[in-house]
Design a protein around this motif. Structure first.
Motif, PDB file in Angstrom:
ATOM      1  N   LEU A   8       0.812  -1.323  -0.165  1.00 44.43           N
ATOM      2  CA  LEU A   8      -0.070   0.147   0.043  1.00 44.43           C
ATOM      3  C   LEU A   8       1.074   1.214   0.204  1.00 44.43           C
ATOM      4  N   LYS A  10      -0.345   4.615  -0.998  1.00 42.73           N
ATOM      5  CA  LYS A  10      -0.889   5.628  -0.968  1.00 42.73           C
ATOM      6  C   LYS A  10      -2.014   5.592   0.362  1.00 42.73           C
ATOM      7  N   SER A  11      -2.512   6.723   0.983  1.00 39.70           N
ATOM      8  CA  SER A  11      -3.493   6.346   1.762  1.00 39.70           C
ATOM      9  C   SER A  11      -4.843   6.280   1.288  1.00 39.70           C
ATOM     10  N   LYS A  30      -1.644  -0.123   7.186  1.00 43.44           N
ATOM     11  CA  LYS A  30      -1.242   1.130   7.109  1.00 43.44           C
ATOM     12  C   LYS A  30      -0.407   1.586   5.681  1.00 43.44           C
ATOM     13  N   THR A  31      -0.212   2.656   5.596  1.00 42.67           N
ATOM     14  CA  THR A  31       0.737   2.935   4.324  1.00 42.67           C
ATOM     15  C   THR A  31       2.038   2.450   4.469  1.00 42.67           C
ATOM     16  N   ASN A  32       2.404   1.805   3.358  1.00 40.90           N
ATOM     17  CA  ASN A  32       3.995   1.217   3.331  1.00 40.90           C
ATOM     18  C   ASN A  32       3.801  -0.302   3.949  1.00 40.90           C
ATOM     19  N   LEU A  53      -3.505   2.829  -5.418  1.00 40.74           N
ATOM     20  CA  LEU A  53      -3.121   2.964  -4.275  1.00 40.74           C
ATOM     21  C   LEU A  53      -1.979   2.006  -3.986  1.00 40.74           C
TER      22      LEU A  53
END
Length: 59
Positions: A8, A10-11, A30-32, A53
Motif C-alpha cells: 500500500l 497511498k493512503s 497502514k501505508t507502506n 493505491l
C-alpha cells in the motif's frame, strides 16, 4: 503457483468506501505495509480495482 507482493503506497483517506474495503480485505492496514498473496484471478481483480493505491511485485 506464483506469489505476488502487494504494498500500500497511498493512503485510503478520501478513497471511496468500496476501495477501502478492498484494501482491508487484502490485509493491508497502514501505508507502506505489504502482504504476499497467491497470484490468481480474484486477487488480480482486487488489485486492478485499487491499482492507484498499491504497488505490485512478482516474488
Amino acid at each position: 503457483m506464483a506469489k505476488i507482493k502487494i504494498t500500500l503506497v497511498k493512503s485510503t483517506i478520501g478513497a471511496i468506501p468500496k476501495h477501502k474495503k478492498t484494501v482491508q480485505a487484502l490485509g493491508l492496514r497502514k501505508t507502506n505495509s505489504s502482504v504476499e498473496k497467491e497470484d490468481n484471478a480474484a486477487i488480480r481483480g482486487m488489485i486492478h480495482q485499487i491499482s492507484h493505491l498499491v504497488k505490485v511485485e512478482e516474488v
